[in-house]
Scaffold this motif. Structure first.
Motif, PDB file in Angstrom:
ATOM      1  N   GLU A 166      26.452  79.040  59.047  1.00  0.00           N
ATOM      2  CA  GLU A 166      26.635  80.479  59.263  1.00  0.00           C
ATOM      3  C   GLU A 166      25.634  81.294  58.450  1.00  0.00           C
ATOM      4  O   GLU A 166      25.220  82.381  58.867  1.00  0.00           O
ATOM      5  CB  GLU A 166      28.060  80.880  58.903  1.00  0.00           C
ATOM      6  CG  GLU A 166      29.113  80.338  59.863  1.00  0.00           C
ATOM      7  CD  GLU A 166      30.506  80.877  59.543  1.00  0.00           C
ATOM      8  OE1 GLU A 166      30.617  81.689  58.609  1.00  0.00           O
ATOM      9  OE2 GLU A 166      31.456  80.473  60.234  1.00  0.00           O
ATOM     10  N   SER A 167      25.226  80.764  57.298  1.00  0.00           N
ATOM     11  CA  SER A 167      24.286  81.482  56.440  1.00  0.00           C
ATOM     12  C   SER A 167      22.880  81.548  57.026  1.00  0.00           C
ATOM     13  O   SER A 167      22.050  82.332  56.560  1.00  0.00           O
ATOM     14  CB  SER A 167      24.222  80.816  55.056  1.00  0.00           C
ATOM     15  OG  SER A 167      25.485  80.838  54.422  1.00  0.00           O
ATOM     16  N   LEU A 168      22.608  80.736  58.052  1.00  0.00           N
ATOM     17  CA  LEU A 168      21.276  80.726  58.661  1.00  0.00           C
ATOM     18  C   LEU A 168      20.989  81.986  59.472  1.00  0.00           C
ATOM     19  O   LEU A 168      19.862  82.175  59.934  1.00  0.00           O
ATOM     20  CB  LEU A 168      21.114  79.498  59.562  1.00  0.00           C
ATOM     21  CG  LEU A 168      21.207  78.126  58.887  1.00  0.00           C
ATOM     22  CD1 LEU A 168      20.925  77.025  59.902  1.00  0.00           C
ATOM     23  CD2 LEU A 168      20.244  78.018  57.708  1.00  0.00           C
ATOM     24  N   ALA A 169      21.984  82.847  59.640  1.00  0.00           N
ATOM     25  CA  ALA A 169      21.778  84.080  60.407  1.00  0.00           C
ATOM     26  C   ALA A 169      20.671  84.945  59.814  1.00  0.00           C
ATOM     27  O   ALA A 169      20.023  85.709  60.539  1.00  0.00           O
ATOM     28  CB  ALA A 169      23.082  84.870  60.479  1.00  0.00           C
ATOM     29  N   VAL A 170      20.420  84.814  58.504  1.00  0.00           N
ATOM     30  CA  VAL A 170      19.375  85.634  57.877  1.00  0.00           C
ATOM     31  C   VAL A 170      18.000  85.266  58.420  1.00  0.00           C
ATOM     32  O   VAL A 170      17.075  86.085  58.390  1.00  0.00           O
ATOM     33  CB  VAL A 170      19.397  85.488  56.343  1.00  0.00           C
ATOM     34  CG1 VAL A 170      20.695  86.037  55.765  1.00  0.00           C
ATOM     35  CG2 VAL A 170      19.188  84.033  55.922  1.00  0.00           C
ATOM     36  N   ILE A 171      17.837  84.028  58.924  1.00  0.00           N
ATOM     37  CA  ILE A 171      16.548  83.630  59.507  1.00  0.00           C
ATOM     38  C   ILE A 171      16.297  84.406  60.793  1.00  0.00           C
ATOM     39  O   ILE A 171      15.185  84.883  61.046  1.00  0.00           O
ATOM     40  CB  ILE A 171      16.519  82.109  59.761  1.00  0.00           C
ATOM     41  CG1 ILE A 171      16.642  81.349  58.441  1.00  0.00           C
ATOM     42  CG2 ILE A 171      15.241  81.716  60.489  1.00  0.00           C
ATOM     43  CD1 ILE A 171      16.678  79.847  58.606  1.00  0.00           C
ATOM     44  N   ASP A 172      17.329  84.549  61.624  1.00  0.00           N
ATOM     45  CA  ASP A 172      17.200  85.349  62.846  1.00  0.00           C
ATOM     46  C   ASP A 172      16.933  86.812  62.514  1.00  0.00           C
ATOM     47  O   ASP A 172      16.160  87.490  63.206  1.00  0.00           O
ATOM     48  CB  ASP A 172      18.467  85.232  63.690  1.00  0.00           C
ATOM     49  CG  ASP A 172      18.567  83.900  64.419  1.00  0.00           C
ATOM     50  OD1 ASP A 172      17.535  83.219  64.549  1.00  0.00           O
ATOM     51  OD2 ASP A 172      19.681  83.541  64.832  1.00  0.00           O
ATOM     52  N   ASP A 173      17.567  87.305  61.460  1.00  0.00           N
ATOM     53  CA  ASP A 173      17.347  88.698  61.059  1.00  0.00           C
ATOM     54  C   ASP A 173      15.880  88.926  60.690  1.00  0.00           C
ATOM     55  O   ASP A 173      15.288  89.954  61.054  1.00  0.00           O
ATOM     56  CB  ASP A 173      18.240  89.054  59.870  1.00  0.00           C
ATOM     57  CG  ASP A 173      19.721  89.081  60.236  1.00  0.00           C
ATOM     58  OD1 ASP A 173      20.034  89.194  61.434  1.00  0.00           O
ATOM     59  OD2 ASP A 173      20.559  88.980  59.317  1.00  0.00           O
TER      60      ASP A 173
END
Length: 261
Positions: A166-173
């Motif tokens: 779930e923490s990987l969302a910052v990569i998409d951001d």
């Protein structure tokens, strides 16, 4: 996130030339392109490519793992090269990635050695209308084939892995911020552990770069770790941003972090 120098351009309705029309060397094959196969065939018909990505990202005692995925696997599996759960997780992640390529209308190239053994794959999403989230319909399609993360098989490593995913969302951001316009997104560049360092990565990346340049589109990719950044800088890429991965409520209590540029 890395971007080669170049200006952004308006969206193209159709790739010209299409990827299926590319002139490829004899040791490179178009493993998937839009309209050629069903999503099921992308996975079932490319089991060797799934294996290449899984082995490459999982790492061995002699070759480094992909740093972001190694961080996701966490302290229970870090450095445990013979632990079957590393393969189970990366097999699932590779299948998910290939399904995502299908719904993103992407393409996959594979490079073979002299013995006709697949050694490297590159997964590319041509985002002709710029960055966008995956629709709920597409997510359902992916889940229907890839399934949920293999929680039972992951055992005591499961809860931490799910939290870090779930923490990987910052990569998409960061992707959305740094490259909102039309571009090619190199989602995966993977080389089999026992074939690394002998030119497979260079061969595939140059083909992708030549194709993107023919369409006047920039390329965006993520690289984790100084070694990978150096490799892509040799191809003319420039660091456009950086993010540090961290899971502040990590069930494993891990304070580890990983940098992605």
């Amino acid at each position: 996130s890395t971007l080669p120098s170049g200006s952004r351009v308006k969206s193209h309705a159709v790739l010209k030339p299409t990827v299926s029309e590319l002139r490829l060397p004899q040791d490179v094959e178009l493993l998937f392109a839009p309209g050629l196969q069903s999503m099921k065939h992308v996975v079932k018909g490319n089991s060797q490519a799934v294996g290449v990505m899984s082995r490459s990202f999982a790492g061995t005692d002699n070759t480094a793992p992909e740093r972001t995925m190694d961080w996701v696997m966490g302290p229970w599996l870090r450095g445990r090269w013979e632990d079957r759960r590393r393969k189970v997780f990366m097999d699932w992640m590779a299948i998910w990635t290939f399904c995502m390529c299908y719904v993103k209308q992407g393409f996959i190239l594979g490079a073979y050695d002299l013995d006709k053994i697949l050694r490297a794959v590159v997964v590319v999403h041509p985002l002709l209308n710029g960055w966008k989230t995956c629709s709920s319909v597409d997510l359902v399609k992916i889940l229907s084939l890839a399934g949920e993360p293999p929680t039972k098989a992951l055992g005591d490593a499961c809860h931490g892995i799910l939290a870090r995913l779930e923490s990987l969302a910052v990569i998409d951001d960061l992707h959305r911020k740094q490259c909102p316009g039309p571009h090619f997104h190199v989602k995966v560049m993977a080389v089999d552990p026992d074939a690394q360092g002998i030119g497979f990565c260079s061969k595939l990346m140059r083909l992708v770069s030549d194709y993107s340049e023919s369409l006047r589109l920039p390329i965006y990719l993520e690289a984790s770790g100084a070694k990978n950044l150096t490799i892509f800088e040799r191809f003319g890429y420039q660091a456009a941003g950086e993010v540090t991965l961290a899971c502040f409520k990590d069930p494993d209590g891990s304070m580890d972090a990983a940098e992605v540029v």
